[in-house]
Design a protein around this motif. Structure first.
Motif, short mmCIF file in Angstrom:
data_model
loop_
_atom_site.label_atom_id
_atom_site.label_comp_id
_atom_site.label_asym_id
_atom_site.label_seq_id
_atom_site.Cartn_x
_atom_site.Cartn_y
_atom_site.Cartn_z
N SER A 46 3.14 4.66 -12.04
CA SER A 46 2.19 3.62 -12.42
C SER A 46 2.53 2.29 -11.97
O SER A 46 3.77 1.99 -11.64
N ARG A 47 1.69 1.52 -11.79
CA ARG A 47 1.92 0.11 -11.45
C ARG A 47 3.00 -0.66 -12.01
O ARG A 47 3.80 -1.16 -11.38
N ARG A 74 -9.30 4.33 -0.38
CA ARG A 74 -8.46 3.35 -1.17
C ARG A 74 -8.72 3.80 -2.69
O ARG A 74 -7.79 3.62 -3.52
N LYS A 88 0.71 -1.32 0.07
CA LYS A 88 0.16 -0.09 0.07
C LYS A 88 0.72 1.41 0.04
O LYS A 88 0.44 2.29 -0.71
N MET A 89 1.89 1.20 0.77
CA MET A 89 2.86 2.41 0.92
C MET A 89 3.38 2.66 -0.39
O MET A 89 3.94 3.82 -0.48
N VAL A 98 -3.03 4.36 4.67
CA VAL A 98 -3.94 3.70 4.58
C VAL A 98 -4.15 2.62 5.66
O VAL A 98 -3.28 1.51 5.74
N ILE A 143 -18.44 -4.39 -5.40
CA ILE A 143 -17.61 -5.65 -5.61
C ILE A 143 -18.43 -6.79 -5.36
O ILE A 143 -19.24 -6.93 -4.55
N LYS A 156 -18.13 2.24 -5.51
CA LYS A 156 -17.58 1.14 -5.54
C LYS A 156 -18.37 0.08 -5.53
O LYS A 156 -19.28 -0.38 -4.36
N VAL A 163 -6.73 7.04 -3.47
CA VAL A 163 -5.20 7.01 -3.76
C VAL A 163 -4.92 5.88 -4.95
O VAL A 163 -3.83 5.57 -4.99
N GLY A 164 -5.94 5.37 -5.40
CA GLY A 164 -5.63 4.51 -6.35
C GLY A 164 -5.24 2.84 -6.03
O GLY A 164 -4.83 2.17 -7.09
N LEU A 165 -5.62 2.58 -4.78
CA LEU A 165 -5.21 1.18 -4.63
C LEU A 165 -6.44 0.34 -4.90
O LEU A 165 -6.01 -0.91 -5.49
N ILE A 166 -7.43 0.61 -5.03
CA ILE A 166 -8.74 -0.17 -5.81
C ILE A 166 -9.34 0.68 -6.67
O ILE A 166 -9.33 2.03 -7.11
N SER A 167 -9.79 0.07 -7.95
CA SER A 167 -10.54 0.56 -8.96
C SER A 167 -11.68 1.35 -8.59
O SER A 167 -12.31 0.90 -7.71
N TYR A 223 -2.81 9.68 -13.31
CA TYR A 223 -2.47 9.10 -11.79
C TYR A 223 -1.32 9.81 -11.08
O TYR A 223 -1.17 10.29 -9.93
N LYS A 237 -4.39 -4.52 -12.83
CA LYS A 237 -5.83 -4.31 -12.56
C LYS A 237 -6.06 -4.64 -11.05
O LYS A 237 -7.53 -4.43 -10.71
N ARG A 238 -5.35 -5.26 -10.35
CA ARG A 238 -5.74 -5.77 -9.17
C ARG A 238 -6.14 -4.57 -8.09
O ARG A 238 -5.54 -3.65 -7.90
N ASP A 239 -7.31 -5.15 -7.45
CA ASP A 239 -7.70 -4.26 -6.21
C ASP A 239 -6.96 -4.44 -5.00
O ASP A 239 -6.93 -5.91 -4.61
N VAL A 240 -6.11 -3.74 -4.43
CA VAL A 240 -5.10 -4.01 -3.29
C VAL A 240 -6.01 -3.60 -2.09
O VAL A 240 -6.42 -2.76 -1.67
N LEU A 262 2.42 1.55 -3.49
CA LEU A 262 1.49 1.89 -4.69
C LEU A 262 0.71 3.31 -4.79
O LEU A 262 0.45 3.69 -5.67
N ILE A 263 0.82 4.02 -3.57
CA ILE A 263 0.09 5.27 -3.42
C ILE A 263 1.18 6.32 -3.94
O ILE A 263 0.94 7.55 -3.73
#
Lengths: 319, 316
Positions: free
Chosen positions: A147-148, B49, A139-140, B84, B15, B13, B52-56, B73, A314-317, A142-143
């Motif tokens: 870009s991923r 989340r 998390k720390m 987070v 899911i 969101k 900050v772009g952790l989830i879509s 982004y 694409k993954r949701d973290v 990816l923010i």
């Protein structure tokens, strides 16, 4: 280039862990250990009477071979015995001592240590993505304003860099230890191979050594890509380590069992042992060639990386 | 004109068919501390989340300093610092090396800035120790430090007081206020009401992924919040009459042997006391009482209507 800092970060993370240093130390200790053991236990007198000894071995092999033929034993086994006999005959005839050891011969003998390096590289590669998920540190990371795919690429390149550096360190250590133990000469030394038409040929040891160094880089790349993909897909380093190790070690057994199937040459594990293809000795599947296997590995690596990057993007973290 | 640093527009969101965050819209002003309040599972963390772009993002938009997170982004995140949930750090490295990891990849972080931040979160004494030896509070502070390194103008803290001791919470509050005064927008989430009221300028209450209401938190010294209790020996009703004669608009309530007057001004308290004494009333005690936070929250939620099912623990 700020992006390079991502690479630096990954590199620092790898080398901040004690296990990394242990991984580097173990093969070096083995290399030193084998040389020392060999030096201490080798009887110089026996070595000087090598022709006698070789003749004796040959006689025994011949008896065993007759026995094996009578019992209709495994073809592979019979082949191996025949090869041994032919090699020994050639050595006696051409006055090539099997005990003439130099650092290059030592490097050739120690080539299987690459599997150990493969093992350690699997551990590091499997860990570098999945442990960030399991510890939540992803998390720390990816923010940040990256870009991923850049973050993932930095991890891939760092692991690859680690694998290559480790391999080079081990090669240099082997050369040094071998040189100190047996002398640095012997660059023109040759060894014997038996080709498919059962003729004995001489080959340069150095040639084998450098080919082996080269193919190991290719193998390591495929291995890193594989561990990377599994650890990204399953976010678990134990699954990744398991699958990669299975491919690397159990792969050989499976190939042996399925060696007569046509499609086996298109599987990943049939192509994972490039070093046997260098001189075609002890080759399990006769159809494989070095260029073919390298192409297969390149295709597999590209596909595995494509999957890894697509999934990661694409993954949701939720870690 | 107020500048908005963070804007959420119809953020949604889903899911697996379940709506976690439902059509959420709000804007955070420059220099304010904005709270996301709601019980556990209300969608606070999911919202953060997505920001900050952790989830879509299933639907809707997030803009940071006018830059759409979905479109650009990297640019949008340059000015964002965040924690987070719990700050998870590399245990096998020292606090300093952890900070260096982030300092290296963020624009414009100097060595002086790193030292400054370490001093700020009061970790100088342990910064070269491995993080695995840190207490929860120390980790939290290191987490805050990494979020502040690059001087972001949008700071997002998810449950920032988790694991902090009262002194730590107090320090954090003061520091966040200082940042806000310098123009940083701070977004904090919490399920703890008391904390939010002390910390925030505005609070968005979220429940089941939906916005219930946004409240301005009034400053502590507003008149409505301070009540003065006059303890009277004798006829309380007569005392009330006296006060009513002096100032008919004064809000006076009888309660047992006490008169409760709503006023914050010290001089008017003295004046009221003087008048009571002159009228021959025996005043045996005067006490200023601030409304408890719980009282305030209950009042707030009553105005909000259907908040009955929302349980917000005040003390945990």
């Amino acid at each position: 280039m700020k992006w390079l800092s991502l690479l630096t970060n990954e590199w620092i993370k790898i080398f901040s862990r004690i296990r990394t240093w242990i991984f580097i130390a173990i093969p070096i200790l083995i290399i030193i250990g084998v040389a020392v053991y060999d030096k201490v236990t080798t009887d110089v007198e026996v070595n000087e009477n090598w022709k006698q000894e070789l003749t004796q071995t040959m006689e025994e092999d011949k008896k065993v071979l007759d026995e094996a033929k009578k019992n209709n034993d495994d073809e592979f086994y019979i082949d191996m015995l025949e090869t041994n006999i032919k090699q020994n005959e050639y050595m006696i005839k051409n006055d090539i001592s099997p005990y003439e050891k130099t650092t290059w011969q030592y490097m050739k003998d120690m080539a299987p240590i690459s599997s150990l390096i493969g093992l350690f590289v699997i551990v590091v590669a499997s860990d570098i993505v999945s442990s960030e998920f399991s510890k939540g540190t992803i998390k720390m990371l990816l923010i940040r304003p990256y870009s991923r795919w850049k973050i993932l690429l930095s991890k891939f390149l760092a692991t690859l860099g680690f694998a290559f550096v480790m391999w080079l360190v081990v090669i240099i250590a082997t050369w040094l230890v071998g040189g100190l133990a047996y002398g640095f000469g012997g660059i023109d030394q040759s060894y014997l191979i038996v080709s498919d038409d059962q003729t004995v040929k001489e080959r340069m040891v150095v040639e084998y050594v450098f080919a082996n160094i080269g193919v190991e880089f290719i193998e390591l790349t495929a291995l890193v890509a594989l561990s990377f993909m599994i650890s990204t897909l399953f976010m678990s380093n134990s699954v990744a380590i398991g699958v990669a190790m299975f491919t690397m070690f159990a792969g050989n057994t499976i190939v042996m069992l399925l060696a007569n199937k046509d499609w086996i040459i298109y599987t990943l594990f049939a192509n994972m042992d490039l070093s046997t293809l260098i001189d075609g000795q002890n080759q399990l599947i006769k159809d494989l060639t070095l260029p073919f296997s390298i192409s297969m590995l390149a295709i597999y690596t590209a596909v595995m990386l494509a999957i890894t990057f697509t999934v990661f993007q694409k993954r949701d973290v939720k870690a | 004109m107020t500048t908005h640093t963070l804007e959420l527009k119809n953020l949604t969101k889903k899911i697996k068919g379940k709506t976690i965050v439902d059509d959420l819209s709000f804007s955070v002003r420059e220099g304010e501390i904005f709270g996301l309040l709601g019980p556990n599972g209300a969608g606070k963390t999911t919202t953060i989340r997505m920001i900050v772009g952790l989830i879509s993002i299933t639907d809707g938009d997030v803009s940071i300093n006018g830059i759409n997170v979905r479109e650009n982004y990297e640019k949008a995140m340059e000015q964002v610092g965040a924690i987070v949930e719990n700050p998870q750090l590399y245990e096998f490295m020292s606090g300093y090396k952890n900070l260096m990891q982030y300092a290296r990849i963020m624009p414009g972080v100097t060595e002086e800035r790193i030292d400054e931040v370490i001093k700020l979160v009061d970790l100088e004494y342990a910064i070269h120790d491995k993080v695995k030896t840190y207490s929860l509070g120390m980790r939290q502070r290191l987490g805050v430090a990494q979020a502040l390194l690059h001087k972001p103008n949008v700071l997002i803290l998810d449950e920032p007081t988790n694991g902090l001791d009262p002194q730590g919470i107090y320090d954090l509050r003061n520091y966040l206020r200082l940042l806000a005064n310098n123009g940083t927008s701070v977004i904090v989430s919490s399920h703890m009401l008391a904390e939010m009221q002390m910390m925030c300028d505005r609070v968005a209450i979220i429940q089941h992924g939906k916005m219930v209401r946004i409240d301005e938190i009034q400053s502590k010294e507003v008149e409505a919040d301070v009540k003065v209790h006059f303890q009277i020996e004798g006829d309380v009703h007569q005392a009330k009459q006296v006060l009513a004669e002096i100032n008919p608009e004064l809000d006076v309530v009888e309660s047992g042997n006490e008169l409760i007057v709503q006023t914050a001004d010290v001089k008017s308290i003295a004046e009221l006391n003087k008048q009571l004494v002159l009228a021959g009333i025996l005043v045996v005690g005067i006490q200023r009482k601030t409304k408890t936070l719980e009282e305030r929250f209950l009042e707030m939620t009553k105005k909000g209507g259907d908040l009955n099912e929302m349980a917000v623990p005040v003390n945990e």
